[in-house]
Design a protein around this motif. Structure first.
Motif, PDB file in Angstrom:
ATOM      1  N   PHE A 566       0.847  -1.185   0.000  1.00  0.00           N
ATOM      2  CA  PHE A 566       0.000   0.000   0.000  1.00  0.00           C
ATOM      3  C   PHE A 566       0.891   1.247   0.000  1.00  0.00           C
ATOM      4  CE2 PHE A 566      -2.075  -3.463   2.154  1.00  0.00           C
ATOM      5  CZ  PHE A 566      -3.382  -3.444   1.687  1.00  0.00           C
ATOM      6  N   TYR A 567       0.360   2.333  -0.511  1.00  0.00           N
ATOM      7  CA  TYR A 567       1.092   3.603  -0.464  1.00  0.00           C
ATOM      8  C   TYR A 567       0.089   4.749  -0.467  1.00  0.00           C
ATOM      9  CZ  TYR A 567       0.246   3.859  -5.555  1.00  0.00           C
ATOM     10  OH  TYR A 567      -0.329   3.895  -6.812  1.00  0.00           O
ATOM     11  N   ASN A 568       0.497   5.881   0.097  1.00  0.00           N
ATOM     12  CA  ASN A 568      -0.406   7.037   0.045  1.00  0.00           C
ATOM     13  C   ASN A 568       0.352   8.347   0.115  1.00  0.00           C
ATOM     14  OD1 ASN A 568       0.185   7.637   2.734  1.00  0.00           O
ATOM     15  ND2 ASN A 568      -1.902   7.399   3.462  1.00  0.00           N
ATOM     16  N   SER A 569      -0.340   9.411  -0.269  1.00  0.00           N
ATOM     17  CA  SER A 569       0.140  10.782  -0.138  1.00  0.00           C
ATOM     18  C   SER A 569      -1.017  11.585   0.464  1.00  0.00           C
ATOM     19  CB  SER A 569       0.586  11.337  -1.490  1.00  0.00           C
ATOM     20  OG  SER A 569      -0.484  11.306  -2.421  1.00  0.00           O
ATOM     21  N   LYS A 570      -0.952  12.885   0.377  1.00  0.00           N
ATOM     22  CA  LYS A 570      -1.956  13.715   1.056  1.00  0.00           C
ATOM     23  C   LYS A 570      -3.367  13.428   0.576  1.00  0.00           C
ATOM     24  CE  LYS A 570      -2.146  18.217   0.228  1.00  0.00           C
ATOM     25  NZ  LYS A 570      -3.500  18.662  -0.122  1.00  0.00           N
ATOM     26  N   ASN A 571      -3.574  13.338  -0.723  1.00  0.00           N
ATOM     27  CA  ASN A 571      -4.929  13.225  -1.261  1.00  0.00           C
ATOM     28  C   ASN A 571      -5.194  11.961  -2.067  1.00  0.00           C
ATOM     29  OD1 ASN A 571      -5.925  15.684  -0.221  1.00  0.00           O
ATOM     30  ND2 ASN A 571      -4.933  16.824  -1.861  1.00  0.00           N
ATOM     31  N   SER A 572      -4.271  11.023  -2.047  1.00  0.00           N
ATOM     32  CA  SER A 572      -4.494   9.796  -2.820  1.00  0.00           C
ATOM     33  C   SER A 572      -3.872   8.608  -2.102  1.00  0.00           C
ATOM     34  CB  SER A 572      -3.909   9.930  -4.227  1.00  0.00           C
ATOM     35  OG  SER A 572      -2.498  10.082  -4.179  1.00  0.00           O
ATOM     36  N   PHE A 573      -4.319   7.419  -2.460  1.00  0.00           N
ATOM     37  CA  PHE A 573      -3.727   6.214  -1.907  1.00  0.00           C
ATOM     38  C   PHE A 573      -3.767   5.117  -2.962  1.00  0.00           C
ATOM     39  CE2 PHE A 573      -8.190   6.290  -0.464  1.00  0.00           C
ATOM     40  CZ  PHE A 573      -8.668   5.083  -0.949  1.00  0.00           C
ATOM     41  N   GLY A 574      -2.874   4.133  -2.802  1.00  0.00           N
ATOM     42  CA  GLY A 574      -2.773   3.089  -3.810  1.00  0.00           C
ATOM     43  C   GLY A 574      -2.552   1.721  -3.215  1.00  0.00           C
ATOM     44  N   ILE A 575      -2.752   0.707  -4.042  1.00  0.00           N
ATOM     45  CA  ILE A 575      -2.564  -0.678  -3.644  1.00  0.00           C
ATOM     46  C   ILE A 575      -1.880  -1.418  -4.788  1.00  0.00           C
ATOM     47  CG2 ILE A 575      -4.889  -1.313  -4.455  1.00  0.00           C
ATOM     48  CD1 ILE A 575      -4.955  -3.367  -2.130  1.00  0.00           C
ATOM     49  N   ILE A 576      -0.988  -2.352  -4.432  1.00  0.00           N
ATOM     50  CA  ILE A 576      -0.178  -3.055  -5.421  1.00  0.00           C
ATOM     51  C   ILE A 576      -0.265  -4.557  -5.182  1.00  0.00           C
ATOM     52  CG2 ILE A 576       2.152  -3.357  -6.342  1.00  0.00           C
ATOM     53  CD1 ILE A 576       2.735  -0.550  -4.965  1.00  0.00           C
ATOM     54  N   GLN A 577      -0.657  -5.283  -6.218  1.00  0.00           N
ATOM     55  CA  GLN A 577      -0.562  -6.730  -6.245  1.00  0.00           C
ATOM     56  C   GLN A 577       0.135  -7.139  -7.536  1.00  0.00           C
ATOM     57  OE1 GLN A 577      -4.459  -8.496  -5.637  1.00  0.00           O
ATOM     58  NE2 GLN A 577      -3.910  -9.065  -3.536  1.00  0.00           N
ATOM     59  N   GLN A 578       0.416  -8.408  -7.675  1.00  0.00           N
ATOM     60  CA  GLN A 578       1.168  -8.866  -8.843  1.00  0.00           C
ATOM     61  C   GLN A 578       0.440  -8.551 -10.154  1.00  0.00           C
ATOM     62  OE1 GLN A 578       2.371 -12.947  -8.632  1.00  0.00           O
ATOM     63  NE2 GLN A 578       3.422 -12.923 -10.597  1.00  0.00           N
ATOM     64  N   ASP A 579      -0.882  -8.701 -10.172  1.00  0.00           N
ATOM     65  CA  ASP A 579      -1.626  -8.551 -11.424  1.00  0.00           C
ATOM     66  C   ASP A 579      -2.270  -7.180 -11.612  1.00  0.00           C
ATOM     67  OD1 ASP A 579      -1.069 -11.212 -12.070  1.00  0.00           O
ATOM     68  OD2 ASP A 579      -2.779 -11.914 -10.887  1.00  0.00           O
ATOM     69  N   GLN A 580      -2.280  -6.357 -10.568  1.00  0.00           N
ATOM     70  CA  GLN A 580      -2.958  -5.068 -10.692  1.00  0.00           C
ATOM     71  C   GLN A 580      -2.380  -4.056  -9.713  1.00  0.00           C
ATOM     72  OE1 GLN A 580      -4.255  -2.958 -12.468  1.00  0.00           O
ATOM     73  NE2 GLN A 580      -6.463  -3.391 -12.609  1.00  0.00           N
ATOM     74  N   GLU A 581      -2.317  -2.801 -10.173  1.00  0.00           N
ATOM     75  CA  GLU A 581      -1.902  -1.675  -9.335  1.00  0.00           C
ATOM     76  C   GLU A 581      -2.911  -0.557  -9.557  1.00  0.00           C
ATOM     77  OE1 GLU A 581       2.008  -0.726 -10.679  1.00  0.00           O
ATOM     78  OE2 GLU A 581       2.866  -2.662 -10.070  1.00  0.00           O
ATOM     79  N   ILE A 582      -3.398   0.024  -8.459  1.00  0.00           N
ATOM     80  CA  ILE A 582      -4.426   1.058  -8.540  1.00  0.00           C
ATOM     81  C   ILE A 582      -4.055   2.223  -7.630  1.00  0.00           C
ATOM     82  CG2 ILE A 582      -6.903   1.573  -8.326  1.00  0.00           C
ATOM     83  CD1 ILE A 582      -7.367  -1.460  -8.115  1.00  0.00           C
TER      84      ILE A 582
END
Length: 625
Positions: A566-582
């Motif tokens: 997982f990762y985030n900044s002030k106004n957004s966040f993300g998730i990472i798996q082998q088949d997809q990143e959002i």
């Protein structure tokens, strides 16, 4: 009626003046990052302006509200009839603040990928010299001249618009009240953005899947003021998606792992530990992580001889969150940072506390000011017995604008360890690979651009680490020492290919190294996707220390641990798996990055729900501490 129109015209001109200033602000921002505008340049810019118009109107209305109030009070209170001089002073002061914010915002966006925020202002107020040092990485002459010219030309425009204009041209109270109702109604409408149930907010300006377009559309001053006047985020979460039991159920698969299936890579459970936190050491600096060749040759050698975690992502985008992610295994909190609040961060569990209870002697080294971001108070509150920083070095020692050079700090730590009783836990946070990327002894890759300076300071950091390890090899404690290297966060440089929403911006190196690692595991490449906050549980499992207090940390050497980050900044966040990143934008409530567009929508939605539940639960923990 003619007089009423005349008076209305005066106020309209003042409103229009500030609307023009808002347009200039956006033009400066777009021009500063013109490379981000697509092929339909002119039409894209028009769309940016169109979608940001409601916020511009709101800012202009806010600025006009105070003069408007005094304008009408002066009709009924003769002592308040001070002429136009107070309006001139007010306009000049607001212009200075406006243009100062405008050009600071450009520099912040270039470095952070986010526009100016309360967090950035607080950082400047906390350490003005540190902020100035960061600003040195960009030409300071241009923003200073921009502020001077912008204020000067704007004030000239203001005086031109109001030249030879007379006001208070009628005296009947009914006419004054009529004008008041008319103007007050318009200003209130513009400030609120209409009369719908939902008041105006920055998401009104969002219209594109391109993050930069949305950021350009949002009025800089509006977003900043909203942060200052919105609810205290200590007690109000920006992540409101699921009920408590529902989000716990969603997260359960992410933290499923066996109890006794972890690889045991160490020869014993009580080695000395030397933890090196590398400032801004993004994966783009490391060839083995898909980065540039030749920038970190020594780190490449260390990886080949140690246990190399290939898919590690920083918990967030700045050092204050990276430090907490590493030492307390607590993920980033988006717009907040728990280390800022001593009453909160003191309640966090910490790596140093656990090791202290096992008899480890500990110290933390940093060439800068450890008071910055409350690092000193955090370390001392979490079992670290001594904090060595800028103040502990001779004033004649070699320094950059941030503090003492890294090689000087490494030498001091090496000298102090020689006197230390084993086992010990020593940590060092490097400094020189930070803006303005200053070196006194020449730049390996030149200094013509910030990217070249960044490569050069990274190369310097890499060489200093190897020098330290070579010296350590000559000591008695070396054979029983585990060295852990991990970055605090990623960086836009040197490639400048990834904005703050892209997962590659957060990709960082992490490696375990030392003769205390069993020979069979030296050179091991760990494929599992994880976060820097997973370091703690991974390390503690090797030491036989319970990690149940660190609910956000997972053992990456356990085959049963799910591969996810997982990762985030002030106004957004993300998730990472082998088949997809959002990546998901909270303000616009939309996905702003998706790696695999052919991935089934149901699975993408499920993955996004995991990220939403994750950050909602993390922020709930932040509020509870």
């Amino acid at each position: 009626m003619q007089r009423l129109v005349h008076e209305f015209n005066i106020l309209l001109r003042y409103f229009a003046f500030w609307l023009i200033i808002c347009f200039i602000d956006r033009a400066v921002f777009i021009a500063s990052f013109s490379e981000k505008i697509g092929e339909d340049g002119f039409m894209d810019v028009l769309e940016i302006y169109w979608h940001g118009l409601s916020l511009d109107f709101s800012v202009a209305a806010y600025i006009c509200a105070i003069p408007f109030l005094f304008y009408f009070l002066s009709y009924f209170i003769p002592k308040m009839r001070w002429g136009l001089k107070p309006l001139h002073v007010y306009t000049m002061l607001v212009l200075i603040l406006f243009f100062l914010t405008m050009f600071i915002n450009v520099n912040i966006y270039r470095e952070w990928g986010d526009k100016i925020s309360k967090r950035a202002v607080d950082a400047v107020l906390e350490d003005a010299m540190g902020a100035l040092a960061s600003a040195e990485s960009t030409p300071i002459f241009i923003p200073i001249m921009g502020i001077i010219l912008g204020v000067g030309l704007s004030y000239w425009l203001y005086t031109t618009l109001f030249k030879n204009l007379r006001y208070r041209n009628f005296h009947k109270p009914t006419a004054v009240v009529l004008l008041f109702v008319l103007i007050a109604g318009l200003l209130f409408t513009f400030i609120r953005g209409g009369y719908g149930r939902a008041p105006l907010n920055p998401s009104r300006a969002y219209f594109s899947s391109e993050a930069f377009y949305n950021h350009a559309a949002v009025n800089t001053q509006y977003a900043l003021l909203k942060e200052y006047f919105s609810s205290n985020r200590r007690n109000h979460s920006p992540y409101l998606y699921f009920e408590p039991e529902e989000r716990k159920e969603i997260l359960k698969p992410v933290f499923t792992q066996a109890q006794d299936s972890s690889l045991q890579i160490l020869t014993n459970t009580r080695p000395n530990i030397v933890l090196l936190v590398l400032e801004s050491f993004t994966a783009d600096l490391v060839e083995s992580l898909g980065g540039e060749k030749g920038v970190s040759p020594n780190l490449e050698k260390i990886m080949q001889q140690g246990v190399f975690f290939q898919h590690i992502y920083a918990t967030s985008d700045r050092s204050d969150k990276g430090i907490i992610g590493i030492f307390s295994a607590f993920p980033g909190q988006g717009p907040e940072s728990i280390i800022k609040y001593i009453d909160k961060h003191e309640n966090l569990p910490g790596m140093g506390q656990e090791l202290d209870s096992l008899g480890y002697r500990s110290a933390f080294y940093h060439g800068g000011q450890s008071e910055f971001y409350n690092m000193k108070s955090y370390m001392l509150a979490h079992g670290v017995e001594e904090v060595i920083d800028n103040h502990n070095f001779n004033p004649l020692e070699e320094r950059s604008s941030w503090g003492v050079y890294d090689h000087v700090v490494f030498n001091r730590m090496l000298k102090d360890i020689q006197k230390e009783k084993q086992p010990f836990f020593y940590s060092l946070f490097t400094l020189n690979n930070h803006e303005p990327f200053t070196l006194n002894n020449g730049y390996k890759f030149g200094d013509k651009s910030n990217a070249d300076k960044f490569r050069s300071t990274a190369y310097y950091t890499d060489s200093v680490i190897m020098d330290f390890l070579e010296q350590a090899k000559k000591t008695a404690w070396y054979k029983n020492t585990l060295f852990v290297l991990v970055a605090d966060h990623g960086h836009r440089l040197p490639s400048e290919k990834f904005d703050i929403t892209h997962p590659n911006r957060f990709h960082i190196p992490m490696v375990f190294f030392g003769e205390v690692i069993k020979p069979a595991y030296r050179g091991l490449k760990v494929e599992k996707i994880g976060n820097q906050n997973d370091l703690l549980a991974t390390l503690f499992k090797q030491l036989g220390i319970p990690a149940y207090r660190y609910r956000w940390s997972r053992d990456l050497l356990d085959p049963q641990t799910p591969s996810i980050a997982f990762y985030n900044s002030k106004n957004s966040f993300g998730i990472i798996q082998q088949d997809q990143e959002i990546s998901y934008d909270q303000v616009g409530n939309s996905i702003n990055y998706m790696k695999n567009k052919d991935y089934p929508k149901s699975k993408t939605d499920s993955l996004l729900n995991i990220a939403k539940a994750y950050y909602q639960e993390v922020y709930q923990d932040f509020m509870n501490y």
